[in-house]
Design an enzyme around this catalytic site. Structure first.
Site, PDB file in Angstrom:
ATOM      1  N   CYS A 142       0.821  -1.211   0.000  1.00  0.00           N
ATOM      2  CA  CYS A 142       0.000   0.000   0.000  1.00  0.00           C
ATOM      3  C   CYS A 142       0.863   1.273   0.000  1.00  0.00           C
ATOM      4  O   CYS A 142       1.564   1.528  -0.964  1.00  0.00           O
ATOM      5  CB  CYS A 142      -1.005  -0.015   1.150  1.00  0.00           C
ATOM      6  SG  CYS A 142      -2.407   1.110   0.867  1.00  0.00           S
ATOM      7  N   LYS A 163     -12.377   7.929  -1.902  1.00  0.00           N
ATOM      8  CA  LYS A 163     -11.553   6.859  -1.356  1.00  0.00           C
ATOM      9  C   LYS A 163     -11.782   5.552  -2.110  1.00  0.00           C
ATOM     10  O   LYS A 163     -12.927   5.159  -2.375  1.00  0.00           O
ATOM     11  CB  LYS A 163     -11.874   6.664   0.128  1.00  0.00           C
ATOM     12  CG  LYS A 163     -10.974   5.647   0.829  1.00  0.00           C
ATOM     13  CD  LYS A 163     -11.311   5.549   2.309  1.00  0.00           C
ATOM     14  CE  LYS A 163     -10.358   4.599   3.035  1.00  0.00           C
ATOM     15  NZ  LYS A 163     -10.655   4.487   4.479  1.00  0.00           N
ATOM     16  N   SER A 192      -7.830   0.145   0.525  1.00  0.00           N
ATOM     17  CA  SER A 192      -8.273   1.193   1.444  1.00  0.00           C
ATOM     18  C   SER A 192      -7.280   2.347   1.352  1.00  0.00           C
ATOM     19  O   SER A 192      -6.283   2.387   2.074  1.00  0.00           O
ATOM     20  CB  SER A 192      -8.344   0.659   2.882  1.00  0.00           C
ATOM     21  OG  SER A 192      -8.714   1.685   3.781  1.00  0.00           O
ATOM     22  N   HIS A 235      -4.324  -4.377   0.102  1.00  0.00           N
ATOM     23  CA  HIS A 235      -4.070  -4.994   1.407  1.00  0.00           C
ATOM     24  C   HIS A 235      -4.511  -6.456   1.409  1.00  0.00           C
ATOM     25  O   HIS A 235      -5.466  -6.836   2.083  1.00  0.00           O
ATOM     26  CB  HIS A 235      -4.807  -4.240   2.510  1.00  0.00           C
ATOM     27  CG  HIS A 235      -4.162  -2.959   2.914  1.00  0.00           C
ATOM     28  ND1 HIS A 235      -3.002  -2.905   3.665  1.00  0.00           N
ATOM     29  CD2 HIS A 235      -4.501  -1.670   2.656  1.00  0.00           C
ATOM     30  CE1 HIS A 235      -2.668  -1.642   3.876  1.00  0.00           C
ATOM     31  NE2 HIS A 235      -3.554  -0.877   3.269  1.00  0.00           N
ATOM     32  N   GLU A 237      -3.202  -8.740   2.917  1.00  0.00           N
ATOM     33  CA  GLU A 237      -2.999  -9.311   4.257  1.00  0.00           C
ATOM     34  C   GLU A 237      -4.167  -9.056   5.197  1.00  0.00           C
ATOM     35  O   GLU A 237      -4.218  -9.629   6.308  1.00  0.00           O
ATOM     36  CB  GLU A 237      -1.712  -8.742   4.871  1.00  0.00           C
ATOM     37  CG  GLU A 237      -1.815  -7.354   5.498  1.00  0.00           C
ATOM     38  CD  GLU A 237      -1.840  -6.209   4.498  1.00  0.00           C
ATOM     39  OE1 GLU A 237      -1.872  -5.046   4.942  1.00  0.00           O
ATOM     40  OE2 GLU A 237      -1.825  -6.465   3.274  1.00  0.00           O
ATOM     41  N   ARG A 249     -14.572   2.856  12.504  1.00  0.00           N
ATOM     42  CA  ARG A 249     -13.649   3.805  13.143  1.00  0.00           C
ATOM     43  C   ARG A 249     -13.811   5.194  12.536  1.00  0.00           C
ATOM     44  O   ARG A 249     -13.859   6.197  13.253  1.00  0.00           O
ATOM     45  CB  ARG A 249     -12.212   3.313  12.961  1.00  0.00           C
ATOM     46  CG  ARG A 249     -11.129   4.219  13.549  1.00  0.00           C
ATOM     47  CD  ARG A 249      -9.787   3.909  12.940  1.00  0.00           C
ATOM     48  NE  ARG A 249      -9.783   4.155  11.496  1.00  0.00           N
ATOM     49  CZ  ARG A 249      -8.932   3.588  10.651  1.00  0.00           C
ATOM     50  NH1 ARG A 249      -8.039   2.718  11.070  1.00  0.00           N
ATOM     51  NH2 ARG A 249      -8.997   3.886   9.357  1.00  0.00           N
TER      52      ARG A 249
END
Length: 302
Positions: A142, A163, A192, A235, A237, A249
């Site tokens: 990333c 985004k 992300s 991502h 992972e 969040r």
């Protein structure tokens, strides 16, 4: 074969629960083999979560892997305790006279900043320069991938109108490339981020190969032709619930964020999102360790 990690590392108990073969240092020294040494530069704020995600993948190969965690000396982590960092992490000063077979540079939630405005950018440049001679292959994730493209190849990032947030379909340009061996023609991966890199600039650079891209998420897997650098803009992972946790969040912080795309079943946040990328994540990490680290690294560094 196992990953060798400190006996008291909090992630160890979770890995054992998941039946991942973990070996502590006391047992590892008795093994008459040459294990791989992998350095993880963890730039993520919640370091313990990232440790678990990466160790889970590095422990799923036939190779014994010794892990060293590193953090930045020029940046103070606010989300990980000092005692954890002091116990399990080293700094560049501690490792710069050693050599490693593989290295992972993680992402970081700082993409809104110009690279030169990041408070540890100079230190990171020193580390990336050092890796050219002291690491066989580096896997960048990333923001770490964007930093590598900028530093090593002069390819900058640009801000997206919205985004890039969700799980997207990707394809492979050349399935004969070792990193993609065993990949489906089409696979999914989570993203992300608020910034992206130019597909056109990557494809025009003779030093780089764009292995995978997405119509919706753009460039995804980029490999340097000398196989020294592998850059992944998403991502793989991530756990199944990570995007949901990021979404909640942001909402709690009052950040305007859209629902992750192609993620929650029927776009209902109460529905458990499936992990549709797990098999390709394990395959990518296994291929990286085998073909780009194990097969290429010298038995004895000179």
């Amino acid at each position: 074969m196992p990953i060798n990690i400190p006996k008291q590392l909090p992630a160890r108990e979770r890995l054992l629960e998941e039946k991942i073969f973990v070996m502590d240092e006391e047992r590892a020294v008795k093994q008459d083999i040459r294990p791989l040494s992998v350095l993880i530069l963890n730039l993520m704020p919640e370091k313990e979560r990232t440790e678990l995600q990466l160790l889970r993948l590095l422990g799923n190969t036939p190779l014994q892997v010794n892990i060293t965690f590193m953090n930045m000396a020029t940046h103070e982590s606010k989300n990980t305790s000092k005692s954890h960092l002091d116990t399990f992490y080293e700094t560049f000063e501690d490792v710069k006279n050693r050599r490693f077979d593989g290295m992972i540079i993680t992402g970081a939630p700082i993409e809104h900043l110009a690279f030169e405005d990041v408070n540890y950018w100079d230190e990171l440049k020193d580390i990336m320069n050092w890796s050219k001679e002291n690491v066989t292959s580096v896997l960048h994730i990333c923001w770490g991938a964007q930093a590598a493209l900028y530093h090593h190849y002069g390819i900058g990032k640009y801000k997206l109108p919205a985004k890039c947030f969700g799980v997207y379909k990707h394809n492979v340009s050349n399935p004969t490339i070792k990193l993609a061996r065993g990949f489906n023609d089409e696979f999914t991966a989570p993203h992300s981020r608020y910034t992206a890199v130019s597909i056109e600039e990557i494809e025009k650079d003779p030093r780089l190969t764009l292995l995978s891209k997405s119509e919706d998420a753009g460039a995804f897997i980029i490999i340097s032709n000398d196989e020294k650098h592998i850059m992944i803009t998403g991502h793989l992972e991530y756990d199944a619930t990570t995007l949901a946790e990021e979404y909640n969040r942001d909402l709690q912080k009052g950040v305007e964020v859209a629902l992750p795309e192609n993620y929650f079943p029927n776009d209902e946040v109460t529905n458990q999102p499936p992990n549709s990328w797990r098999s390709h994540t394990h395959l990518l990490f296994s291929n990286w360790l085998n073909y780009y680290v194990y097969q290429e690294t010298p038995y004895e560094w000179k």
